[in-house]
Design an enzyme around this catalytic site. Structure first.
Site, PDB file in Angstrom:
ATOM      1  N   ASP B 432       0.870  -1.156   0.000  1.00 10.10           N
ATOM      2  CA  ASP B 432       0.000   0.000   0.000  1.00 10.10           C
ATOM      3  C   ASP B 432       0.914   1.215   0.000  1.00 10.10           C
ATOM      4  O   ASP B 432       2.110   1.100   0.259  1.00 10.10           O
ATOM      5  CB  ASP B 432      -0.838  -0.067   1.278  1.00 10.10           C
ATOM      6  N   ARG B 845      -1.235  14.700  -1.413  1.00 12.79           N
ATOM      7  CA  ARG B 845      -2.600  14.193  -1.497  1.00 12.79           C
ATOM      8  C   ARG B 845      -3.504  15.382  -1.714  1.00 12.79           C
ATOM      9  O   ARG B 845      -3.391  16.398  -1.033  1.00 12.79           O
ATOM     10  CB  ARG B 845      -2.987  13.511  -0.206  1.00 12.79           C
ATOM     11  N   ILE B1001      -0.767   1.476 -13.974  1.00 15.79           N
ATOM     12  CA  ILE B1001      -2.101   1.133 -14.453  1.00 15.79           C
ATOM     13  C   ILE B1001      -3.113   1.750 -13.511  1.00 15.79           C
ATOM     14  O   ILE B1001      -2.900   1.784 -12.302  1.00 15.79           O
ATOM     15  CB  ILE B1001      -2.234  -0.404 -14.557  1.00 15.79           C
ATOM     16  N   GLY B1003      -7.086   2.334 -11.918  1.00 15.46           N
ATOM     17  CA  GLY B1003      -8.103   1.438 -11.382  1.00 15.46           C
ATOM     18  C   GLY B1003      -9.018   0.857 -12.433  1.00 15.46           C
ATOM     19  O   GLY B1003      -9.273  -0.344 -12.444  1.00 15.46           O
ATOM     20  N   ASP B1062      -6.637  -2.305   3.188  1.00 14.94           N
ATOM     21  CA  ASP B1062      -5.626  -3.277   2.788  1.00 14.94           C
ATOM     22  C   ASP B1062      -5.922  -4.662   3.343  1.00 14.94           C
ATOM     23  O   ASP B1062      -5.199  -5.607   3.052  1.00 14.94           O
ATOM     24  CB  ASP B1062      -4.255  -2.839   3.290  1.00 14.94           C
TER      25      ASP B1062
END
Lengths: 366, 1388
Positions: B432, B845, B1001, B1003, B1062
């Site tokens: 993660d 973020r 890649i 989602g 996770d």
């Protein structure tokens, strides 16, 4: 098991945090000990040609002399062996071996002449040897009652292990079991044929042939051992035996269960070809050899059948050394292994020479 | 406190206990899964409901009929009862195949025809194993029983009908329908519906730390429209009927309704339910009615069974055990046939015992006898030994100083105890990003409002300073550490004890737990321990704008912001302040302990003074919440602001400016005050007299004038005030906390929260009560949360939304109103998008803040449907989602924020080491692509000359085509490389010259790629890439990816993560690692190992994993060797005893040889051996690859070992055989030298195989040898008639007194070990042992590393001067970023 040590892990106990109630709280920092951090001083046996090489040479150097010593010792042992089974028709015991019955009252005797090329100096041990006799068969080995042999007739109830030789005619057999039942019962006598033509009986000692522990600890007659006939009342002799156990010997210290021939037989042999100590010819005085070289006659009372299972019977005369009887194998083995070590040592030396130096140089260059 | 103890214990044991499951609970019955898949189970409609009536209410009869079937509150978690322990336990144990096998052998020995040993002897191994495990189980169960008893006898106050009062009752006597009264800090005995709270607003707070480890408070609410609030609740007249769903294990869901006698139904939901084993906080008294009790409570139904994972090695082991079985059968068949033939040729032997049995039947018997005799070939003790060894390995891992986190005072937690060696074989690592690679300590970094960016340069600089001083600070600040450590401690106690299976349980001792518990309260003082998160240096420009109105001095200064912009800014900060679910608490509340002694407490005098100065009525609703520090403030600023907004250059649609000038209903609170007073000091700081304020004001005004030192001073002021305030924010996610703290730095302070309102300080305004109408909480589908409030200044209903940029940008209104407005909005959007992109590139973020003002009618309409949705029982979740989506449309974008999440220390080094170790590292993150790529660069997952392949496809077909295309490209690229393609695959790119491919890649594309048709392409492509980044992936996708790789490639996978998202991935992977970080304990709870830092992975895998694997592999091989070698001795003997199954050893010695004499050295070997020193393994990660590809324990090694064992047994048997053949040797005398040499060979073989020998090894070897000789000597002296068939009396004593014995032993031992010794020597000389090589490599490596570090440092310094990167401390600035960016674009 390991978990228990978890409780003891906070031994360093320095207080870092104080709780609101004033409760001291120890840090959970693991102890910095060599053991817990896996830093114990350790020897790392990395075997390389360089390190193994000396070991090989040293072992070679040790083994070869030992081997030679063993070989020489073994060679010095005098041993004479004679097969008296009577397989060949020419054999003196052929007739005895042919018509055999366990219960024949008429003993069959045969005498075998032989000659010793060398005189035997020390005590000579007389063995009888049997071949193809599987005394180590699992069921055979088990078929005995140690408790009975120890003198506990066990209210006349032999162990179940003795089956089918536990009872005969509703009487318990003493000694019970297949081992006892098949006890070797030939009688061997040795005569020295004097050059004069007279036969001199060589005295054979029948005691001292069993292990001390066996005779004194493991085997024992029931009761005080004085009146064996009474003690063995209510028992019967093994099926194949000609006489009951209390008539094995006239000597009360060698009679009954503590008869040494019996004890020796009861110690089952490990291999199908074996010998068992029969008698000892003690040396009488230091000047005369125990057995002179010359002609002898072996008188056999032929009782024991082996031809049915293609077994052989032998009589062996042997002196012994510190390493036991004659056996060249160990000497050869030691010499061989020692030589191989030496040879490998040389090979390793070459390898070390070829590769080891390169390593070193590589290390140095860095 | 006392209660806390046992609840903690109980939880622990509950978690550990598995009442139904046996030793091996099937892996698919992990209840965690069902908990995870709560979403799926939502749709499952339960047919049955349960009705609950008050036990002592008017509905006696109904109560009696209905409640009979409901379980009482007594719990029993023990597996066994006193009487049934032995049969039950035996039954459990015989579920094990190995035990059954040995039971079978023991029984076989009772068959007379087959019997090999005495009957008792074959039972010994079985009995020993059974006894050891039974004792362990009994102890465990007894402990569980004690806890149960403690819990059941715990006292709660339950309403008693006769006495009409609350009496003390044991928990076990609590029934469904009882009324229970609880006080603050008491633990809830059963699942109860909250009916009364002493809080006037009818709320109560519970802490669910016992359930899920989350320490933040959750609010629970009294069932709505119960009229009794405020006065004591009267249970005897409780007339209503409660209908709710049947007990289930979904913690987050509760549905039902309460039917009043009048027929009115009131919806019940999760926020009305008090869960068992949670703790009441912050509320004086609550009363509830029990709806689920005992085993039917949600807490109990969530008991998950122990984790049982079978390691890869164990699977291999089982195949080899099968081979052993084959070997055994071959040997037994040989014996059977041999015996048959032998018997056939035998004619009437004098030694015959049962000559009447036919040879065939005898052979058949012998077959079974041999199975008993050679039973040791199947290593019974191996399973037990492996468990012990793993326990030892775990012990050392647990005690490793390098895996200890000084700051958090936490060690590694090993939760799954049987997969240590899997750590040494990891080939794929799925990580993660947030909280795993990064700290997950969010710090507000930059923001953009109204399309204007505020770079917060000072703030960034400060972060850097902090970075540098971090270690020092960590040592200094006791507070910080205590808070954190206590937290982590509590976490550990929760999580560490779920495994109760077989031997492994590391039952933590209770004293330790007690200590942990005593610090529970302290643990809650700070949800996020970072001081950094609290300290944000405001951007001077933004401060200036924000205070522009209130400060006349600034009037003249340049860059006068437009009023619209000001409105935006104010709204932005208001949104930051209120659009969250942060719980505010302050030290005055009972549950909080002032963590720092230096906190100056306000004197009573000062407070009095304050009240005199500002005759402001205390904010009544919140009086329980915060100390009365409310002060009046001028409304002028705001009114002016909004007036201006109205008369601004243009009117921005249905915005806040409509009614701005009207003071609203709060007007009466308006205390006239001079406009010029700038309320710049921290709001609510009661101790400040006017004079102080003035000082600060002056300072700040000066600061505002672009003095560079200004903000720094302000930091001090700020941090001081922080300490003074001691307002603690407990947020569910660190992002929220960071935003609230950021807003606070701008004087927009969240002071308190109640269900209906929020108390907010605004600069220049003071405290405001914002009426809170609704919270639409965050969910991962919507990716946003909203609050609906009545605007404190305008009185309008306003929706503030905060969420992921992709979502908010789509929802932001596009075309409405005048063309000008449209243009203006699109301008803001474009600007914001630009800023967002740049934030993402820097690895920040991003979040967007938006608002929407509602007309009253519009709101009313929505409200109606929303209430309908809330009260529905079926499909409530869907309806609520719809409702939220209806509201969150046509938003006005206010601004965006960038939050920095720094990389954890040593992450790049760790990743590099892991890659060099041949582990493919994948990053699966929910973040944006740019953020992910940036982080990947920062942690060196991507290198400058790697080629980036980006897959963003719009459709499945495009995706298919694209994957093919990429595959071709990769193939071409790899073929074109001069380096072997293997280099890329093995990750040997430490030189950095190999350019490898990185797949990125997103989602959606991943979704397609995971579908059946494209799987293969995706796999092929990804296996050719050095690393893969999956962005914007959902938890489900994460686990799908792991499953795909694990199942399709058949490789060993490891997943590491820290958050609830996770969990599925962690459970899917072969090894799941949880990072005990900022986000609750769910990841830790579901993990196999829990570490506190990412960097620990490198030692855990490279050193411990390697060791564990090589130790265990070597030990297993050694075990096989040992057994084959020893058993073959017996086999060879069959050739000389007519295959009759007899043995040349006393059966006691035979059985104990494996069980005692040679059992401990392998254990020591398995626990302590180090094939290479730790430094080497860490320094040369490439060494990891040996274990990874199972080089130590591979089939051919097994067979080599078996062959060697054959050779050794031949030597060990036949040298004594030839030495003794023809002599008068007895069976046991023959066995004596053989046994002794076998012992020497076996022990010395281990010395040869060991890589390290310590004094422990020496001691154990000596003891093992000594125990053998001691035993046989003692036995041969004392055993007169014992052990009947093979009486050992006098054998060994006689043997050992003869030189022949030693002569035989010496030559046998040496000859047997010669080949292996020779092989080792030659091999290590010719090939140079890995250790030698590695030490050599290490030198070179360290040299290289030093050079590399120098280079890196140089570049780092150079780049650091660039202002853009300076904002991003901790992340390695990527100079080549633009280049790769274009690369990527080309790829797309």
């Amino acid at each position: 098991m390991m978990a228990s040590s978890y409780s003891a892990k906070d031994e360093d106990g320095h207080i870092t945090v104080t709780g609101p109630g004033g409760a001291a709280l120890r840090s959970k920092k693991p102890e910095n000990t060599a053991f817990k951090q896996q830093r114990l001083p350790a020897w790392q046996p990395i075997l390389t040609a360089g390190t193994v090489l000396p070991a090989f040479f040293i072992i070679g150097l040790i083994f070869i002399p030992i081997g030679i010593g063993l070989f020489v010792t073994s060679n010095n042992i005098r041993e004479f062996e004679i097969d008296y089974t009577g397989v060949d028709e020419s054999s003196p015991c052929f007739n005895c071996s042919q018509n055999f019955s366990w219960n024949s009252t008429q003993p069959c005797t045969c005498s075998i002449p032989f000659s010793l090329e060398q005189s035997y100096e020390n005590n000579v041990f007389m063995y009888y040897g049997l071949s193809n006799f599987y005394q180590n068969h699992r069921r055979y080995v088990k078929s005995r009652d140690d408790s009975q042999l120890n003198g506990h007739l066990g209210s006349l109830k032999p162990s179940k292990e003795c089956e089918p030789y536990a009872k005969h005619e509703n009487k318990p057999i003493a000694p019970c079991g297949a081992i006892a039942n098949s006890m070797f019962n030939d009688t061997l006598e040795l005569f020295y044929n004097d050059p004069n033509g007279t036969k001199i009986l060589i005295p054979l000692r029948a005691t001292g042939i069993a292990w001390w522990t066996d005779k004194h600890v493991k085997f024992g007659n029931p009761g005080d051992g004085l009146n064996l006939t009474a003690e063995f009342q209510g028992t019967t002799k093994p099926v194949n035996w000609r006489k009951p156990v209390y008539e094995l010997d006239s000597d009360p210290l060698n009679n009954g269960f503590i008869n040494e021939d019996f004890i020796v037989w009861m110690r089952t042999a490990a291999l199908p070809t074996f010998r068992k100590l029969y008698r000892i010819i003690s040396r009488k005085d230091n000047m005369v050899p125990t057995l002179l070289r010359g002609n002898y006659t072996l008188e056999v009372v032929y009782n024991y059948p082996v031809r049915s299972f293609e077994g052989r019977k032998r009589m062996i005369l042997s002196t012994i050394s510190w390493m036991g009887g004659k056996n060249p194998f160990l000497g050869i083995a030691y010499i061989t292994v020692g030589s191989v070590c030496f040879f490998l040592g040389v090979v390793l030396l070459l390898i070390h020479h070829k590769y080891g130096n390169r390593n070193n140089s590589a290390d140095i260059s860095n | 406190m006392e209660q806390l103890h046992w609840v903690r214990h109980r939880c622990r044991t509950l978690l550990a206990g598995n009442p139904e499951g046996g030793w091996h609970s099937a892996p698919d019955d992990l209840p965690n899964k069902s908990f995870l898949n709560a979403h799926c189970s939502l749709h499952r409609v339960r047919g049955k409901r349960r009705s609950v009536f008050a036990r002592h209410g008017p509905h006696r009869q109904e109560y009696d009929t209905f409640s009979k079937s409901y379980k009482g509150n007594a719990i029993r978690t023990t597996k066994y009862r006193l009487l049934t322990f032995i049969p039950m336990n035996l039954f459990q144990q015989f579920h094990r195949a190995a035990n059954l096998y040995f039971l079978f052998l023991a029984l076989l020995n009772w068959v007379p025809a087959v019997e090999a040993f005495q009957k008792e002897i074959t039972m010994i191994p079985l009995l020993v194993v059974l006894a050891v495990i039974a004792i362990k189980d009994a102890l465990e169960d007894y402990r569980r029983y004690l806890f149960d008893r403690k819990v059941n006898n715990n006292v709660a106050r339950v309403f008693c009908g006769k006495q009409k009062a609350y009496n003390d009752q044991c928990w076990k006597d609590v029934r469904v329908g009882d009324f229970v009264r609880l006080s603050c800090n008491e633990i809830i005995p059963a699942d109860m519906l909250l009916l009364y709270s002493s809080d006037p607003r009818g709320v109560c707070y519970i802490e669910t730390a016992n359930l899920d480890g989350e320490t933040n408070l959750k609010q629970r609410q009294v069932v709505s429209d119960l009229p009794l609030q405020g006065e004591e609740f009267t249970p005897e007249s409780f007339p209503s009927r409660i209908e709710c769903e049947n007990p289930n294990n979904d913690l987050s869901r509760f549905r039902g309704y309460m039917e009043h006698p009048s027929g009115v139904r009131v919806g019940l939901h999760n926020s009305n339910l008090l869960l068992r084993s949670c703790t009441i906080r912050n509320t004086e008294t609550v009363v509830g009615i029990v709806v689920y009790a005992g085993h039917e409570t949600k807490a109990m139904m969530n008991n998950s069974g122990p984790r049982y994972k079978r390691s890869q090695l164990e699977k291999r082991l089982n195949t080899d055990i099968l081979w052993c079985v084959v070997l055994l059968i071959i040997m037994c068949l040989t014996s059977a046939v041999g015996h048959g033939l032998w018997l056939k040729n035998l004619k009437d032997p004098v030694f015959g015992v049962n000559t009447d049995t036919s040879p065939a039947l005898a052979g058949f018997y012998v077959f079974w006898t041999m199975i008993i005799v050679l039973q040791v070939l199947i290593p019974i003790s191996l399973y037990v030994s492996i468990e012990i060894v793993k326990l030892g390995q775990i012990y050392f891992i647990h005690n490793d100083l390098d895996l200890y986190n000084e700051q958090l005072d936490s060690r590694i937690q090993c939760r799954a105890l049987n997969i240590t060696e899997d750590l040494g074989q990891i080939q794929y690592l799925f990580s993660d990003k947030t909280g795993t690679l990064t700290e997950n300590k969010m710090v507000f970094c930059r923001c953009s409002i109204y399309g204007v960016e505020y770079p917060h340069v000072e703030n960034a600089r400060r972060l850097e300073v902090y970075e540098a001083e971090k270690n020092k600070a960590a040592d200094h600040s006791v507070t910080l550490r205590s808070g954190c450590s206590a937290k982590s401690r509590s976490c550990r106690s929760l999580s560490c004890n779920r495994s109760s299976v077989s031997l492994h349980t590391l039952t933590a001792d209770s004293e330790e737990e007690d200590e942990q518990l005593s610090n529970q309260i302290q643990a809650r003082t700070s949800a996020f321990c970072s001081r950094m998160a609290k300290e944000v240096v405001p951007d001077p420009e933004l401060v200036r704008k924000l205070n522009w109105f209130s400060s006349p001095l600034n009037e003249a200064s340049s860059g006068t912001p437009s009023s619209l912009e000001l409105a935006y800014i104010t709204d932005f900060f208001l949104a930051l302040t209120i659009c969250n679910s942060v719980v505010v608490s302050s030290p005055s509340q009972p549950r909080h302990v002032v963590p720092e002694a230096r906190t100056p407490l306000k004197s009573l005098e000062e407070i009095k003074l304050m009240f005199q100065r500002f005759s402001f009525p205390p904010f009544s609703a919140l009086s329980t919440f915060s100390p009365p520090q409310i002060r009046g403030s001028p409304r002028n600023f705001t009114s002016r602001l909004f007036t201006r907004g109205k008369t601004g250059s243009f009117s921005p649609t249905a915005n806040n400016a409509t009614d701005g000038s009207e003071p609203g209903r709060d007007n009466d609170m308006d205390t006239p005050k001079l406009r010029c007073i700038l309320d710049f000091s921290a709001p609510g700081e009661g101790g400040n007299a006017a004079q102080v304020e003035d000082d600060i004001k002056k300072d700040d005004i000066k600061d505002a004038k672009t003095s560079p030192d200004g903000p720094r001073q302000e930091v001090e002021v700020d941090s001081d005030s922080d300490v003074d305030d001691e307002l603690l924010y407990e947020a569910e996610s660190p992002d929220e906390a960071a935003l609230v703290h950021a807003a606070r730095a701008y004087r927009c302070t969240l002071r308190g929260r109640s269900p209906e309102s929020l108390l907010v300080d605004l600069p220049g305004i003071g405290s405001l009560a914002v009426q809170l109408l609704h919270i639409l909480p965050f969910d991962s589908n919507r990716k946003r949360m909203s609050v609906v409030v009545r605007h404190p200044l305008t009185g309008q209903v306003v929706v503030y939304t905060k969420g992921a940029d992709s979502v908010i940008m789509d929802l932001a209104e596009t075309s409405k109103g005048a063309e000008q407005a449209q243009e203006f909005h699109s301008h803001i959007k474009d600007q914001s998008q630009k800023h967002l992109d740049s934030y993402a590139r820097e690895g920040l973020r991003t979040l967007c803040i938006a608002k929407k003002a509602l007309e009253e009618e519009e709101y009313e309409a929505w409200l109606k449907r929303h209430l309908l949705a809330e009260s529905s029982i079926e499909n409530r979740e869907e309806l609520l989602l719809d409702s939220a989506q209806r509201l969150e449309t046509n938003l006005t974008l206010l601004g965006t924020t960038g939050i920095v999440d720094r990389l954890q220390e040593d992450v790049p080094e760790t990743i590099e080491a892991l890659q060099r170790a041949g582990i493919k590292v994948w990053v699966l993150t929910g973040d944006k692509q740019e953020t992910a790529i940036n982080i990947a660069y920062a942690c060196k997952l991507l290198r400058p000359n790697d080629r980036l392949l980006t897959a963003n496809c719009g459709s499945k077909d495009a995706c298919a085509a694209f994957l093919k295309e990429l595959k071709l490209e990769v193939q071409c690229g790899q073929d074109g490389l001069t380096e072997a393609p293997a280099a890329g695959a093995h990750g040997e790119s430490s030189s950095g010259s190999v350019s490898s491919f990185i797949l990125v890649i997103d989602g959606q594309t991943l979704d397609w790629a995971l579908q059946e048709e494209l799987k293969r392409d995706f796999l092929e492509l990804s296996s050719r890439c050095k690393a893969v980044l999956c962005c914007r992936s959902t938890p489900l996708q994460k686990s799908e990816v792991v499953r795909l790789i694990r199942d399709q490639l058949g490789v060993m996978t490891l997943a590491v993560g820290d958050g609830a998202n996770d969990v599925s991935m962690i459970q899917m992977a072969d090894v799941g690692i949880g990072i005990s970080g900022q986000e609750g304990m769910q990841a830790v709870m579901s993990s196999d190992f829990a570490i506190s830092r990412f960097k620990h992975l490198s030692k855990l895998l490279l050193v411990h994993g390697h060791w564990c694997y090589s130790r265990l592999a070597n030990m297993i091989l050694y075990f096989f060797y040992k057994n084959v070698m020893y058993v073959n001795l017996l086999f060879w003997y069959q050739f000389v005893c007519g295959f009759s199954g007899s043995v040349m050893t006393n059966s006691w010695v035979l059985i104990l040889f494996n069980l005692i004499f040679t059992s401990v050295p392998p254990l020591i070997y398995g626990i302590l051996d180090q094939d290479m020193p730790a430094e080497t393994l860490k320094g040369v990660p490439e060494l990891y690859q040996a274990a990874q590809t199972s080089k130590i324990y591979v089939p051919h090694m097994f067979w080599i070992t078996v062959l060697d064992a054959f050779y050794q047994s031949l030597v060990c048997f036949f040298i004594p055989y030839f030495a003794l053949t023809g002599s008068d040797v007895g069976i046991l005398s023959f066995g004596s030298p053989i046994n002794a040499s076998a012992l020497f060979i076996i022990l010395l073989h281990q010395v040869l195989e060991s890589h390290t020998l310590t004094w422990i090894h020496g001691l154990v070897l000596l003891l093992s040898g000594g125990s053998y000789f001691g035993f046989v000597l003692l036995f041969s002296v004392s055993c007169v008639t014992c052990s009947p068939p093979t009486n050992p009396l006098g054998v060994e004593t006689l043997q050992m007194s003869q030189p022949l014995f030693y002569i035989i032993c010496a030559v046998t031992t040496f000859t047997a070990l010669l080949p292996r010794m020779l092989f080792r020597a030659v091999y290590s000389t010719v090939h140079r042992t890995a250790a030698l090589k590695s030490s050599h490599v290490e030198k070179v490596e360290s040299e290289n590393y030093r050079k590399r570090m120098q280079r890196w440092n140089l570049s780092h310094h150079r780049v650091n001067r660039l202002p853009v990167c300076a904002n991003n401390p901790g992340l390695e600035p990527s100079t080549l970023h633009t280049q790769t960016h274009t690369d990527r674009q080309r790829a797309v």
